[in-house]
Design an enzyme around this catalytic site. Structure first.
Site, PDB file in Angstrom:
ATOM      1  N   MET A  30       0.846  -1.201   0.000  1.00 28.03           N
ATOM      2  CA  MET A  30       0.000   0.000   0.000  1.00 28.03           C
ATOM      3  C   MET A  30       0.881   1.250   0.000  1.00 28.03           C
ATOM      4  O   MET A  30       0.411   2.348   0.326  1.00 28.03           O
ATOM      5  CB  MET A  30      -0.936  -0.001   1.211  1.00 28.03           C
ATOM      6  N   HIS A  34       8.969   1.304   3.648  1.00 23.53           N
ATOM      7  CA  HIS A  34      10.134   1.369   4.536  1.00 23.53           C
ATOM      8  C   HIS A  34      11.016   0.155   4.236  1.00 23.53           C
ATOM      9  O   HIS A  34      10.678  -0.679   3.364  1.00 23.53           O
ATOM     10  CB  HIS A  34       9.691   1.423   6.001  1.00 23.53           C
ATOM     11  N   HIS A  37       9.484  -3.321   3.717  1.00 20.00           N
ATOM     12  CA  HIS A  37       8.873  -3.640   2.428  1.00 20.00           C
ATOM     13  C   HIS A  37       9.941  -4.036   1.412  1.00 20.00           C
ATOM     14  O   HIS A  37       9.749  -4.944   0.610  1.00 20.00           O
ATOM     15  CB  HIS A  37       8.157  -2.412   1.850  1.00 20.00           C
ATOM     16  N   GLN A  62     -10.311  -2.208   2.454  1.00 20.79           N
ATOM     17  CA  GLN A  62      -9.815  -2.800   3.702  1.00 20.79           C
ATOM     18  C   GLN A  62      -9.797  -1.797   4.859  1.00 20.79           C
ATOM     19  O   GLN A  62      -9.299  -2.104   5.934  1.00 20.79           O
ATOM     20  CB  GLN A  62      -8.463  -3.489   3.502  1.00 20.79           C
ATOM     21  N   ASP A 151       2.242  -9.091   9.329  1.00 23.14           N
ATOM     22  CA  ASP A 151       0.773  -9.220   9.276  1.00 23.14           C
ATOM     23  C   ASP A 151       0.469 -10.710   9.143  1.00 23.14           C
ATOM     24  O   ASP A 151       0.073 -11.191   8.079  1.00 23.14           O
ATOM     25  CB  ASP A 151       0.227  -8.433   8.088  1.00 23.14           C
ATOM     26  N   VAL A 177      11.068  -7.480   9.725  1.00 22.36           N
ATOM     27  CA  VAL A 177      12.293  -6.669   9.803  1.00 22.36           C
ATOM     28  C   VAL A 177      12.130  -5.718  10.986  1.00 22.36           C
ATOM     29  O   VAL A 177      11.071  -5.109  11.167  1.00 22.36           O
ATOM     30  CB  VAL A 177      12.507  -5.876   8.495  1.00 22.36           C
ATOM     31  N   MET A 185       9.322  -3.062  12.073  1.00 22.04           N
ATOM     32  CA  MET A 185       9.125  -1.898  11.194  1.00 22.04           C
ATOM     33  C   MET A 185       7.691  -1.837  10.712  1.00 22.04           C
ATOM     34  O   MET A 185       7.096  -2.860  10.375  1.00 22.04           O
ATOM     35  CB  MET A 185      10.063  -1.985   9.994  1.00 22.04           C
ATOM     36  N   SER A 187       4.775   1.335   8.931  1.00 21.35           N
ATOM     37  CA  SER A 187       4.506   2.742   8.575  1.00 21.35           C
ATOM     38  C   SER A 187       3.881   3.453   9.772  1.00 21.35           C
ATOM     39  O   SER A 187       4.008   4.663   9.921  1.00 21.35           O
ATOM     40  CB  SER A 187       3.536   2.833   7.395  1.00 21.35           C
TER      41      SER A 187
HETATM   42  O1  PAF Z   1      -0.142  -5.641   3.563  1.00 23.18           O
HETATM   43  C1  PAF Z   1      -0.541  -4.741   2.791  1.00 23.18           C
HETATM   44  O2  PAF Z   1       0.160  -3.770   2.519  1.00 23.18           O
HETATM   45  C2  PAF Z   1      -1.931  -4.831   2.186  1.00 23.18           C
HETATM   46  O3  PAF Z   1      -2.844  -5.351   3.090  1.00 23.18           O
HETATM   47  C3  PAF Z   1      -1.978  -5.590   0.841  1.00 23.18           C
HETATM   48  C4  PAF Z   1      -1.573  -7.046   0.989  1.00 23.18           C
HETATM   49  C5  PAF Z   1      -1.067  -4.912  -0.154  1.00 23.18           C
HETATM   50  C6  PAF Z   1      -3.401  -5.571   0.279  1.00 23.18           C
HETATM   51  O4  PAF Z   1      -3.865  -4.272   0.116  1.00 23.18           O
END
Ligand code: PAF
Length: 291
Positions: A30, A34, A37, A62, A151, A177, A185, A187
């Site tokens: 999204m 950082h 990612h 979401q 997550d 991380v 880490m 956002s």
């Molecule tokens: O983890 C995320 O950044 C979001 O939930 C994803 C998997 C990109 C779906 O929008």
């Protein structure tokens, strides 16, 4: 790095790469990227991808009614620069009307996995994640896709979804991380005040304590959960959940079995909600000693 915002643009490029023999990895995000990612791009390569596609899309479905979609940080140019610096081959940047064509009414829902943990306080969240991940995987058509283990519930939702809908993609979990003091880490860390930031390390400490307790012989979930809870409460965090669960189903466990468990935490500091998790693994000796 090729940047495209259209379905045909990304599809054609991925098909071309696959025709040339590439194994294409996909890192959906999204944005507001950082270092955590960026390691997912490396993880895609480690898992065998020879080319990597990333997407940046702030997915409206979401976000719940009380969650501020408009305030979500956006920095497409900065994100593109960071993705380029780690050798991303294609960046997909779709507008909302591309991911959700006018009149879109299809939603992907899971019956059980979202009824735990983060799904309890965010009832719309995983339906939105499942819907957009299905759409993104259908658009990109990668050979493998990487989702961060931070997550953890999302990762399990995606694994289940891909299995249930027979989607031809390998799902890879990317390790968490951490900052130098252990804070995972995210956002959201940017929203913490200096005092909250210092105290937020309690999540990692609580998980480390739990892992050490299991290594030292503790098996009872209630004792592990109480210790994690009190560690975070002592740091001034408001604990939403502190649980020991089966890593696949996320069902609550009464004890850590020989094959291990996962400890998961959600703790609020002020208005910032942090999550973290860790595997709990009994030592091999203990495993062998049990019937
Ligand atoms: O983890 C995320 O950044 C979001 O939930 C994803 C998997 C990109 C779906 O929008």
């Amino acid at each position: 790095m090729i940047i495209t915002s259209s379905v045909d643009g990304v599809r054609q490029e991925v098909r071309r790469l696959q025709r040339e023999g590439a194994r294409v990895g996909f890192v959906p995000t999204m944005g507001a990227l950082h270092a955590g990612h960026l390691t997912l791009v490396e993880e895609a390569r480690r898992a065998g991808a020879t080319r990597v596609v990333a997407s940046v899309f702030v997915n409206p479905t979401q976000f719940g009614p009380g969650e501020d979609l408009d305030a979500y940080p956006r920095d497409p140019e900065g994100d593109a620069e960071k993705l380029r610096s780690v050798g991303t081959d294609v960046l997909f940047l779709p507008p909302v009307a591309v991911m959700y064509p006018p009149g879109a009414e299809t939603r992907v829902t899971l019956e059980r996995l979202p009824q735990h943990l983060c799904g309890l306080s965010r009832p719309h969240h995983f339906g939105g994640v499942a819907t957009v991940v299905t759409g993104l995987l259908n658009v990109v058509g990668p050979d493998l896709a990487v989702f961060g283990e931070k997550d953890f519930q999302q990762l399990q939702v995606v694994r289940r979804l891909v299995r249930d809908l027979h989607m031809p993609v390998q799902v890879v979990g990317g390790p968490i991380v951490r900052e130098a003091d252990g804070l995972a880490m995210s956002s959201r860390n940017a929203y913490l005040s200096p005092s909250e930031r210092a105290r937020a390390v309690c999540l990692h400490q609580a998980l480390t304590d739990a892992a050490e307790a299991v290594a030292a012989g503790e098996r009872g979930a209630a004792a592990l959960e109480a210790a994690m809870r009190s560690r975070c409460a002592a740091a001034g965090g408001e604990v939403e959940y502190a649980v020991v669960v089966d890593p696949d189903t996320l069902d609550a466990l009464s004890e850590v079995g020989p094959s291990g468990a996962r400890a998961l935490l959600a703790v609020r500091f002020g208005r910032t909600r942090l999550i973290d998790n860790a595997p709990l693994r009994p030592p091999d000796g203990a495993r062998a000693a049990r019937p």
